[in-house]
Design an enzyme around this catalytic site. Sequence first.
Site, PDB file in Angstrom:
ATOM      1  NE  ARG A 144      -3.378   0.082   2.794  1.00 13.09           N
ATOM      2  CZ  ARG A 144      -3.306   0.657   4.008  1.00 13.09           C
ATOM      3  NH1 ARG A 144      -2.626   0.087   4.961  1.00 13.09           N
ATOM      4  NH2 ARG A 144      -3.919   1.795   4.243  1.00 13.09           N
TER       5      ARG A 144
ATOM      6  CE  LYS B  12       1.591  -5.181   6.629  1.00 10.82           C
ATOM      7  NZ  LYS B  12       1.356  -3.877   5.997  1.00 10.82           N
TER       8      LYS B  12
ATOM      9  NE  ARG C 122      -1.573  11.321  22.074  1.00 11.38           N
ATOM     10  CZ  ARG C 122      -1.072  12.474  21.660  1.00 11.38           C
ATOM     11  NH1 ARG C 122      -0.797  12.658  20.401  1.00 11.38           N
ATOM     12  NH2 ARG C 122      -0.855  13.455  22.513  1.00 11.38           N
TER      13      ARG C 122
END
Length: 332
Positions: free
Chosen positions: A122, A187, A323
């Site tokens: 992507r 991932k 975050r």
Amino acid sequence: MAFSKPLLELLSDGHFYSGSQLGEQLGCSRTAVWKMIQALENAGVDIFHVRGKGYRLARAVELLSAERILDGMSERGRQSLSGLEVLFDVDSTNTYLIERPLGAAETGRACFAEVQRLGRGRRGRLWVSPFGGNLYLSLRWRFSRGGAELGGLSLAVGVALVRALRDEGVEGLSLKWPNDILLQGRKLAGVLLEISGETNGPCEVVIGVGLNVRATEFAQEAIDQPWSDLESSLGSRIARNVLAAQILTCLIGAARQYDIDGLDSFRDEWMAADAFSGREVVLQTPSAETAGVVQGVDENGALILSLKNGALKHFYSGEISLRATSGQLANV
Ligand code: BTN
């Protein structure tokens, strides 16, 4: 020099072969064998040389076979495909299928490759795709829905992959919006969808999936984000043809389900697997960074963030990262 498929087929059993044995089998000189071995090494294939014994792959590889993949698929999945190819090396399985539109009588066609020279991720990124046991596959599928209604398809594909992997006994899976598959928070697989057709008419979509089955040294050096692979995490060897069959069956099932029922029929499952649900994230787009708490996805597949001022904002694109409490972005 071209990638030598016959040489890799010989070496795939993980046994030692001397230069002259290989030369005999391949009908070429030992020097030619040596050059082919060098080309493989340059392409990232891990090969051991031992004086007096010859060459062997660092680890045996179960090569993909179209016949074995078809055998392992559900009857329905198999019948929906007008073709399934296993390519040895290709630039990109997505590009390969994009260049081959479906005929009027076809609903779906698939291809796998052992190596991609220019695997695409992507956002224009490269998908590192060395030989060595990962899965690189694409499914080209005709949808009766138009492009305007396919916004949530990438989430459905994420759900399909989680289903396929769970059916194979993999635990610790989650999804990162829009469609990264994580294993223990890192991932494991990525999805690239490429759509052609009308906004309101029928569309063809090439659904590309890259799944890390086994880390090679080459890949470990080349990938720039936290990632995982199935074999290291499970501590056991994966039957690649069985896994490939299961993934394709689930992708086809999900493509059918999406065409009939749309994203609604996947949304709860997607949100149950959401790695970031209720967590503080930062969403990055080329033009801005927005901090907020993940509140799930809407009926179109957009990510919902609740912002500091209490407003809910829906995002159709971007990349999220956790975050960290210090205000720094965690690299997930
Ligand atoms: C991502 O960036 O997360 C998406 C990666 C998609 C990679 C797969 S590998 C098979 C198919 N062919 C490609 O060139 N890309 C996809």
